[in-house]
Scaffold this motif. Sequence first.
Motif, PDB file in Angstrom:
ATOM      1  N   ALA A  60      -6.947   7.358   8.623  1.00 15.42           N
ATOM      2  CA  ALA A  60      -6.072   7.331   7.442  1.00 15.42           C
ATOM      3  C   ALA A  60      -4.854   6.446   7.689  1.00 15.42           C
ATOM      4  O   ALA A  60      -4.433   5.694   6.799  1.00 15.42           O
ATOM      5  N   GLY A  61      -4.281   6.506   8.898  1.00 13.92           N
ATOM      6  CA  GLY A  61      -3.164   5.628   9.232  1.00 13.92           C
ATOM      7  C   GLY A  61      -3.586   4.173   9.210  1.00 13.92           C
ATOM      8  O   GLY A  61      -2.899   3.307   8.652  1.00 13.92           O
ATOM      9  N   PHE A  62      -4.733   3.893   9.815  1.00 14.27           N
ATOM     10  CA  PHE A  62      -5.282   2.538   9.811  1.00 14.27           C
ATOM     11  C   PHE A  62      -5.505   2.067   8.379  1.00 14.27           C
ATOM     12  O   PHE A  62      -5.098   0.969   7.993  1.00 14.27           O
ATOM     13  N   ARG A  63      -6.160   2.895   7.576  1.00 18.94           N
ATOM     14  CA  ARG A  63      -6.460   2.528   6.194  1.00 18.94           C
ATOM     15  C   ARG A  63      -5.194   2.273   5.396  1.00 18.94           C
ATOM     16  O   ARG A  63      -5.134   1.346   4.580  1.00 18.94           O
ATOM     17  N   SER A  64      -4.159   3.091   5.598  1.00 16.47           N
ATOM     18  CA  SER A  64      -2.922   2.886   4.840  1.00 16.47           C
ATOM     19  C   SER A  64      -2.309   1.533   5.174  1.00 16.47           C
ATOM     20  O   SER A  64      -1.825   0.823   4.288  1.00 16.47           O
ATOM     21  N   ILE A  65      -2.361   1.144   6.437  1.00 14.73           N
ATOM     22  CA  ILE A  65      -1.830  -0.159   6.847  1.00 14.73           C
ATOM     23  C   ILE A  65      -2.676  -1.276   6.250  1.00 14.73           C
ATOM     24  O   ILE A  65      -2.156  -2.232   5.663  1.00 14.73           O
ATOM     25  N   ILE A  66      -3.982  -1.180   6.400  1.00 13.76           N
ATOM     26  CA  ILE A  66      -4.885  -2.232   5.919  1.00 13.76           C
ATOM     27  C   ILE A  66      -4.823  -2.360   4.400  1.00 13.76           C
ATOM     28  O   ILE A  66      -4.766  -3.477   3.861  1.00 13.76           O
ATOM     29  N   ASP A  67      -4.820  -1.243   3.698  1.00 18.19           N
ATOM     30  CA  ASP A  67      -4.767  -1.303   2.234  1.00 18.19           C
ATOM     31  C   ASP A  67      -3.471  -1.954   1.757  1.00 18.19           C
ATOM     32  O   ASP A  67      -3.486  -2.783   0.841  1.00 18.19           O
ATOM     33  N   GLU A  68      -2.353  -1.595   2.365  1.00 18.62           N
ATOM     34  CA  GLU A  68      -1.074  -2.201   1.993  1.00 18.62           C
ATOM     35  C   GLU A  68      -1.080  -3.699   2.273  1.00 18.62           C
ATOM     36  O   GLU A  68      -0.656  -4.507   1.446  1.00 18.62           O
ATOM     37  N   LEU A  69      -1.578  -4.079   3.443  1.00 21.62           N
ATOM     38  CA  LEU A  69      -1.635  -5.497   3.802  1.00 21.62           C
ATOM     39  C   LEU A  69      -2.513  -6.275   2.820  1.00 21.62           C
ATOM     40  O   LEU A  69      -2.136  -7.348   2.347  1.00 21.62           O
ATOM     41  N   HIS A  70      -3.676  -5.732   2.486  1.00 19.18           N
ATOM     42  CA  HIS A  70      -4.605  -6.445   1.613  1.00 19.18           C
ATOM     43  C   HIS A  70      -4.097  -6.532   0.184  1.00 19.18           C
ATOM     44  O   HIS A  70      -4.341  -7.528  -0.506  1.00 19.18           O
ATOM     45  N   GLU A 102      -0.950  -6.876  -0.504  1.00 12.65           N
ATOM     46  CA  GLU A 102       0.032  -7.946  -0.355  1.00 12.65           C
ATOM     47  C   GLU A 102      -0.648  -9.321  -0.270  1.00 12.65           C
ATOM     48  O   GLU A 102      -0.204 -10.282  -0.907  1.00 12.65           O
ATOM     49  N   LEU A 103      -1.718  -9.423   0.515  1.00 11.60           N
ATOM     50  CA  LEU A 103      -2.441 -10.691   0.623  1.00 11.60           C
ATOM     51  C   LEU A 103      -3.004 -11.118  -0.725  1.00 11.60           C
ATOM     52  O   LEU A 103      -2.944 -12.300  -1.091  1.00 11.60           O
ATOM     53  N   ALA A 104      -3.543 -10.169  -1.484  1.00  9.74           N
ATOM     54  CA  ALA A 104      -4.084 -10.490  -2.806  1.00  9.74           C
ATOM     55  C   ALA A 104      -2.994 -11.037  -3.715  1.00  9.74           C
ATOM     56  O   ALA A 104      -3.224 -11.996  -4.464  1.00  9.74           O
ATOM     57  N   ALA A 105      -1.795 -10.473  -3.630  1.00  8.89           N
ATOM     58  CA  ALA A 105      -0.679 -10.935  -4.452  1.00  8.89           C
ATOM     59  C   ALA A 105      -0.215 -12.335  -4.055  1.00  8.89           C
ATOM     60  O   ALA A 105       0.449 -13.011  -4.843  1.00  8.89           O
ATOM     61  N   HIS A 106      -0.567 -12.760  -2.846  1.00 10.85           N
ATOM     62  CA  HIS A 106      -0.158 -14.079  -2.363  1.00 10.85           C
ATOM     63  C   HIS A 106      -1.335 -15.056  -2.263  1.00 10.85           C
ATOM     64  O   HIS A 106      -1.360 -15.930  -1.392  1.00 10.85           O
ATOM     65  N   GLY A 107      -2.333 -14.889  -3.128  1.00  9.85           N
ATOM     66  CA  GLY A 107      -3.396 -15.880  -3.225  1.00  9.85           C
ATOM     67  C   GLY A 107      -4.615 -15.654  -2.364  1.00  9.85           C
ATOM     68  O   GLY A 107      -5.444 -16.551  -2.233  1.00  9.85           O
ATOM     69  N   GLU A 162       2.797 -11.587   9.377  1.00  9.69           N
ATOM     70  CA  GLU A 162       4.079 -11.194   8.780  1.00  9.69           C
ATOM     71  C   GLU A 162       3.970  -9.804   8.150  1.00  9.69           C
ATOM     72  O   GLU A 162       4.872  -8.980   8.280  1.00  9.69           O
ATOM     73  N   GLY A 163       2.864  -9.562   7.458  1.00  9.36           N
ATOM     74  CA  GLY A 163       2.662  -8.262   6.820  1.00  9.36           C
ATOM     75  C   GLY A 163       2.569  -7.132   7.832  1.00  9.36           C
ATOM     76  O   GLY A 163       3.166  -6.070   7.646  1.00  9.36           O
ATOM     77  N   PHE A 164       1.811  -7.353   8.909  1.00 15.95           N
ATOM     78  CA  PHE A 164       1.714  -6.316   9.947  1.00 15.95           C
ATOM     79  C   PHE A 164       3.085  -6.033  10.560  1.00 15.95           C
ATOM     80  O   PHE A 164       3.423  -4.869  10.815  1.00 15.95           O
ATOM     81  N   ASP A 165       3.874  -7.078  10.797  1.00  8.50           N
ATOM     82  CA  ASP A 165       5.220  -6.874  11.348  1.00  8.50           C
ATOM     83  C   ASP A 165       6.088  -6.077  10.381  1.00  8.50           C
ATOM     84  O   ASP A 165       6.824  -5.173  10.784  1.00  8.50           O
ATOM     85  N   ARG A 166       5.990  -6.392   9.084  1.00  9.49           N
ATOM     86  CA  ARG A 166       6.781  -5.679   8.084  1.00  9.49           C
ATOM     87  C   ARG A 166       6.359  -4.212   7.994  1.00  9.49           C
ATOM     88  O   ARG A 166       7.195  -3.315   7.949  1.00  9.49           O
ATOM     89  N   ILE A 167       5.065  -3.970   8.007  1.00 13.01           N
ATOM     90  CA  ILE A 167       4.564  -2.594   7.911  1.00 13.01           C
ATOM     91  C   ILE A 167       4.964  -1.801   9.150  1.00 13.01           C
ATOM     92  O   ILE A 167       5.390  -0.643   9.048  1.00 13.01           O
TER      93      ILE A 167
END
Length: 160
Positions: A21-31, A33-38, A116-121
């Motif tokens: 669940a921790g892994f998924r929360s990080i990955i879902d948030e990152l993805h 964000e990536l989708a919002a940036h193209g 950058e996203g992983f560092d921010r998370i």
Amino acid sequence: MAEPEEGRAGAGFELPILLFAGFRSIIDELHHELAAHGHPDVRPAYGFALQAVGSDGASASEIGRRLGVSKQAAGKTVEKLEGFGYVERVDDPEDGRRKLVRLTARGVDMLARSAEGFDRIRAEWVRALGVERVRALEADLRMMAPANAFRLDAERWFAG
């Protein structure tokens, strides 16, 4: 799932569920964000595969070895990445009979945004839990997960 009471030992099945669940929360948030940036088509397996390509490029066989999958499975992933514009196949300057897979500018951008996203998370986790708890968590996970146990055969896990 109900939270265990403070000090009460959790059931054995809770640990993998909480880790996932921790892994998924990080990955879902990152993805998100990536989708919002193209980068709307990125999947977790693609990030692993792009890391396996590396900055100097690699053959499909090398990518397969680095990911712990067959050359054929690596080739299918490379085809997907090529279709999305993250990699390109070029002639190997050292061996004209083989092709190298190289990152494109789009692939480099996706990896940079991911880092950058992983560092921010991680910084968010530090704000929520405190730096010492996050460092202790990371140290504990490094100790419990032997280096040779981590394989990047993630395509079967995260295809979507």
